[in-house]
Scaffold this active site. Structure first.
Site, mmCIF file in Angstrom:
data_model
loop_
_atom_site.group_PDB
_atom_site.id
_atom_site.type_symbol
_atom_site.label_atom_id
_atom_site.label_comp_id
_atom_site.label_asym_id
_atom_site.label_seq_id
_atom_site.Cartn_x
_atom_site.Cartn_y
_atom_site.Cartn_z
ATOM 1 C CB ALA A 1 -1.456 7.798 -2.350
ATOM 2 C CB VAL A 2 -3.005 4.965 -7.574
ATOM 3 C CG1 VAL A 2 -3.301 3.626 -8.210
ATOM 4 C CG2 VAL A 2 -4.240 5.869 -7.613
ATOM 5 C CB THR B 1 -0.985 -0.025 1.197
ATOM 6 O OG1 THR B 1 -1.943 1.011 1.045
ATOM 7 C CG2 THR B 1 -0.270 0.130 2.526
ATOM 8 C CG ASN B 2 1.292 4.140 -2.464
ATOM 9 O OD1 ASN B 2 2.085 3.214 -2.483
ATOM 10 N ND2 ASN B 2 0.984 4.839 -3.532
ATOM 11 C CG HIS B 3 2.843 6.626 4.362
ATOM 12 N ND1 HIS B 3 2.236 6.198 5.506
ATOM 13 C CD2 HIS B 3 4.170 6.517 4.576
ATOM 14 C CE1 HIS B 3 3.160 5.842 6.375
ATOM 15 N NE2 HIS B 3 4.342 6.018 5.836
#
Ligand code: C5P
Length: 222
Positions: free
Chosen positions: A96-97, A29-31
């Site tokens: 934030a893909v 995942t992303n932040h």
């Protein structure tokens, strides 16, 4: 009270991170807290727009009057956004893909093998949702806004993103490092130049951004 600068407009927004599952218990995942995108959704609704918010996994309440679609992965976000895009006037991509996903999903939890050999994962590239919307035929394409979170050379990267994604406006995060915070400073980058939205909380910035968007799309018929 907010002026109804987006009355009669439909606004589509992506927000939050995406989560790319490796197995039933893990993923990439992303932040992203989703706060900026949810603030833009609230500000657009306050400004009189009909708002659709496509949200990755976040812990935030849905802003009043906003239609929300929850998704998990980038592919799901893409598949939710693309059919909606032609019925919207504006698309704001704050999500934030994750750029990559594991090529394969393991149906069962990957176990340690006891030999201290760590697994390796092959990755596949995710679709670029903003670029895909910006490539829609002109009659069905909403007015697109992208975001840029860069650690350095923000203006250069934002200008490069305008070109590469084919969008009229990129909003850069000038920081301080914004993940999870309630405040930020934004830099608007478009063909005409750069303009800073002064430091403030994300809702004030979102309201400023909505006014900027409204002033730029007045040339387009409702
Ligand atoms: O390419 P980059 O991730 O730096 O661009 C950021 C902008 O593009 C953001 O507006 C983000 O929401 C959007 N984006 C997207 N789909 C992707 C990657 C980024 O919509 N797969």
């Amino acid at each position: 009270f907010q002026p109804k600068v987006l009355a009669g407009r439909r606004v589509l927004i992506t927000a939050g991170p995406t989560f790319e599952a490796i197995d039933p218990v893990r993923g990439i995942t992303n932040h992203s807290s989703g706060k900026m995108g949810f603030a833009v959704a609230r500000a657009a609704a306050e400004a009189g727009a009909e708002v659709t918010l496509v949200a990755g996994p976040v812990h935030l309440p849905t802003p009043l009057g906003v239609r929300r679609i929850d998704v998990c992965s980038a592919q799901q976000m893409h598949d939710a956004v693309l059919p909606q895009a032609p019925t919207h006037d504006v698309f704001v991509a704050t999500a934030a893909v994750a750029d990559w996903r594991p090529s394969q999903f393991n149906e069962q939890k990957i176990k340690k093998d006891g030999k201290k050999v760590a697994p390796t994962f092959e990755l596949a590239e995710n679709p670029d949702i903003l670029a895909a919307v910006a490539r829609l035929p002109a009659q069905t394409r909403p007015w697109c806004v992208g975001f840029a979170a860069e650690s350095h050379d923000l203006v250069r990267h934002a200008r490069e993103k305008l070109q590469r994604k084919g969008v009229p406006l990129i909003v850069g995060n000038l920081g301080p490092a914004t993940f999870g915070r309630d405040d930020n400073t934004l830099l608007l980058v478009d063909a005409a130049g750069e303009r800073e939205l002064p430091h403030g909380d994300k809702l004030s910035l979102a309201r400023d951004l909505v006014r900027e968007i409204a002033s730029r799309i007045t040339r387009f018929p409702t």
